[in-house]
Structures are given as structure tokens and as C-alpha cells.
Motif scaffolding. Structure first.
Motif, PDB file in Angstrom:
ATOM      1  N   GLU A 109       0.800  -1.214   0.000  1.00  0.00           N
ATOM      2  CA  GLU A 109       0.000   0.000   0.000  1.00  0.00           C
ATOM      3  C   GLU A 109       0.841   1.277   0.000  1.00  0.00           C
ATOM      4  OE1 GLU A 109      -3.191  -0.175   2.839  1.00  0.00           O
ATOM      5  OE2 GLU A 109      -3.548  -2.273   2.376  1.00  0.00           O
ATOM      6  N   VAL A 110       2.070   1.184  -0.472  1.00  0.00           N
ATOM      7  CA  VAL A 110       2.892   2.388  -0.612  1.00  0.00           C
ATOM      8  C   VAL A 110       2.188   3.309  -1.592  1.00  0.00           C
ATOM      9  CG1 VAL A 110       5.090   3.274  -1.472  1.00  0.00           C
ATOM     10  CG2 VAL A 110       5.040   1.183  -0.137  1.00  0.00           C
ATOM     11  N   GLU A 111       2.069   4.579  -1.215  1.00  0.00           N
ATOM     12  CA  GLU A 111       1.393   5.522  -2.110  1.00  0.00           C
ATOM     13  C   GLU A 111       2.149   6.841  -2.146  1.00  0.00           C
ATOM     14  OE1 GLU A 111      -2.008   7.449   0.671  1.00  0.00           O
ATOM     15  OE2 GLU A 111      -2.449   5.458  -0.108  1.00  0.00           O
ATOM     16  N   GLY A 112       1.767   7.666  -3.095  1.00  0.00           N
ATOM     17  CA  GLY A 112       2.402   8.956  -3.276  1.00  0.00           C
ATOM     18  C   GLY A 112       3.190   8.965  -4.574  1.00  0.00           C
ATOM     19  N   GLN A 172       5.963  -2.668  -8.555  1.00  0.00           N
ATOM     20  CA  GLN A 172       4.728  -3.129  -9.172  1.00  0.00           C
ATOM     21  C   GLN A 172       3.665  -3.358  -8.101  1.00  0.00           C
ATOM     22  OE1 GLN A 172       5.424  -5.933 -12.642  1.00  0.00           O
ATOM     23  NE2 GLN A 172       7.196  -6.396 -11.347  1.00  0.00           N
ATOM     24  N   GLY A 173       2.427  -3.082  -8.442  1.00  0.00           N
ATOM     25  CA  GLY A 173       1.331  -3.364  -7.534  1.00  0.00           C
ATOM     26  C   GLY A 173       1.283  -2.443  -6.331  1.00  0.00           C
ATOM     27  N   THR A 174       1.658  -1.183  -6.523  1.00  0.00           N
ATOM     28  CA  THR A 174       1.592  -0.205  -5.446  1.00  0.00           C
ATOM     29  C   THR A 174       0.522   0.835  -5.781  1.00  0.00           C
ATOM     30  OG1 THR A 174       3.181   1.351  -6.378  1.00  0.00           O
ATOM     31  CG2 THR A 174       4.084  -0.471  -5.070  1.00  0.00           C
ATOM     32  N   SER A 175       0.357   1.801  -4.933  1.00  0.00           N
ATOM     33  CA  SER A 175      -0.568   2.912  -5.198  1.00  0.00           C
ATOM     34  C   SER A 175       0.209   4.189  -5.488  1.00  0.00           C
ATOM     35  CB  SER A 175      -1.488   3.116  -3.985  1.00  0.00           C
ATOM     36  OG  SER A 175      -2.317   1.995  -3.795  1.00  0.00           O
ATOM     37  N   MET A 176       1.395   4.044  -6.044  1.00  0.00           N
ATOM     38  CA  MET A 176       2.220   5.209  -6.332  1.00  0.00           C
ATOM     39  C   MET A 176       1.707   5.918  -7.581  1.00  0.00           C
ATOM     40  SD  MET A 176       5.969   3.940  -5.187  1.00  0.00           S
ATOM     41  CE  MET A 176       6.484   5.568  -4.689  1.00  0.00           C
ATOM     42  N   THR A 177       2.074   7.184  -7.705  1.00  0.00           N
ATOM     43  CA  THR A 177       1.642   7.982  -8.842  1.00  0.00           C
ATOM     44  C   THR A 177       2.849   8.442  -9.642  1.00  0.00           C
ATOM     45  OG1 THR A 177       1.647  10.001  -7.498  1.00  0.00           O
ATOM     46  CG2 THR A 177      -0.427   8.806  -7.661  1.00  0.00           C
ATOM     47  N   GLY A 178       2.598   8.728 -10.917  1.00  0.00           N
ATOM     48  CA  GLY A 178       3.655   9.220 -11.802  1.00  0.00           C
ATOM     49  C   GLY A 178       3.721  10.721 -11.744  1.00  0.00           C
ATOM     50  N   PRO A 179       4.554  11.285 -12.544  1.00  0.00           N
ATOM     51  CA  PRO A 179       5.297  10.642 -13.614  1.00  0.00           C
ATOM     52  C   PRO A 179       6.556   9.953 -13.108  1.00  0.00           C
ATOM     53  CG  PRO A 179       5.817  12.975 -13.588  1.00  0.00           C
ATOM     54  CD  PRO A 179       4.765  12.736 -12.518  1.00  0.00           C
ATOM     55  N   ILE A 180       7.146   9.136 -13.977  1.00  0.00           N
ATOM     56  CA  ILE A 180       8.437   8.530 -13.663  1.00  0.00           C
ATOM     57  C   ILE A 180       9.467   9.652 -13.756  1.00  0.00           C
ATOM     58  CG2 ILE A 180      10.162   6.846 -14.415  1.00  0.00           C
ATOM     59  CD1 ILE A 180       7.792   5.243 -15.630  1.00  0.00           C
ATOM     60  N   PRO A 181      10.256   9.871 -12.703  1.00  0.00           N
ATOM     61  CA  PRO A 181      11.221  10.973 -12.724  1.00  0.00           C
ATOM     62  C   PRO A 181      12.192  10.845 -13.898  1.00  0.00           C
ATOM     63  CG  PRO A 181      11.130   9.967 -10.543  1.00  0.00           C
ATOM     64  CD  PRO A 181      10.332   9.106 -11.459  1.00  0.00           C
ATOM     65  N   ASP A 227       1.492  -0.171 -12.761  1.00  0.00           N
ATOM     66  CA  ASP A 227       0.371   0.199 -11.890  1.00  0.00           C
ATOM     67  C   ASP A 227       0.490   1.621 -11.337  1.00  0.00           C
ATOM     68  OD1 ASP A 227      -0.783  -2.465 -12.071  1.00  0.00           O
ATOM     69  OD2 ASP A 227       0.842  -3.086 -10.754  1.00  0.00           O
ATOM     70  N   LEU A 228       1.102   2.517 -12.105  1.00  0.00           N
ATOM     71  CA  LEU A 228       1.172   3.907 -11.669  1.00  0.00           C
ATOM     72  C   LEU A 228      -0.174   4.574 -11.898  1.00  0.00           C
ATOM     73  CD1 LEU A 228       4.567   5.303 -12.981  1.00  0.00           C
ATOM     74  CD2 LEU A 228       3.955   4.694 -10.649  1.00  0.00           C
ATOM     75  N   ASN A 229      -0.612   5.323 -10.922  1.00  0.00           N
ATOM     76  CA  ASN A 229      -1.825   6.109 -11.063  1.00  0.00           C
ATOM     77  C   ASN A 229      -1.461   7.489 -11.591  1.00  0.00           C
ATOM     78  OD1 ASN A 229      -3.645   4.164  -9.899  1.00  0.00           O
ATOM     79  ND2 ASN A 229      -2.731   4.638  -7.926  1.00  0.00           N
TER      80      ASN A 229
END
Length: 78
Positions: free
Chosen positions: A12-15, A33-42, A58-60
Motif C-alpha cells: 500500500e505504498v502511495e504517493g 509493481q502493484g503499489t498505489s504510487m503515482t507518476g510521472p516517472i522521474p 500500476d502507476l496512477n
């Protein structure tokens, strides 16, 4: 001691993905993979020239450009 592998999967890592990822220059494997993290990819992820494996899914967030990876010549799995 240097960090060679960073795996963050199915939790459940997010942000946002932290731009500090580009500072982990000794990484050979980055798997998020399979986290609640958001992009963009730096964009500085391209500094990780020792990566042989890069798996990010699985980037939001809205659509985003993928960083240039041309200098990552050791890459085997993307």
C-alpha cells in the motif's frame, strides 16, 4: 555497502515516485509493481546507468512521457 536491488511489490505504498530514485546510481534492479504510487516517472531515472532490470507498473495518474533511456546500455529487461 551499496544498494543493488530495490523491490517494492504489492503493498500500500502511495504517493509520487520520488525524484531521489535517480540518486541510487549503483542500482542494478528496480522493481515497483502493484503499489498505489503515482507518476510521472522521474526523468533522472535515466541516471541509473547500471540498471539491468527496470519494472514499473500500476502507476496512477494521467498519461505521462516515458523518460529517455538511451544511456542505459546495460538494460536487459524493461
Amino acid at each position: 555497502m551499496t544498494l543493488k536491488s530495490l523491490v517494492i511489490e504489492v503493498n500500500e505504498v502511495e504517493g509520487p515516485l520520488p525524484p531521489e530514485l535517480g540518486n541510487l546510481r549503483s542500482l542494478e534492479r528496480l522493481d515497483m509493481q502493484g503499489t498505489s504510487m503515482t507518476g510521472p516517472i522521474p526523468s533522472n531515472i535515466s541516471f541509473l546507468v547500471n540498471l539491468t532490470e527496470l519494472r514499473i507498473s500500476d502507476l496512477n495518474g494521467s498519461s505521462m512521457p516515458f523518460p529517455a533511456l538511451g544511456d542505459m546500455t546495460k538494460m536487459q529487461k524493461l
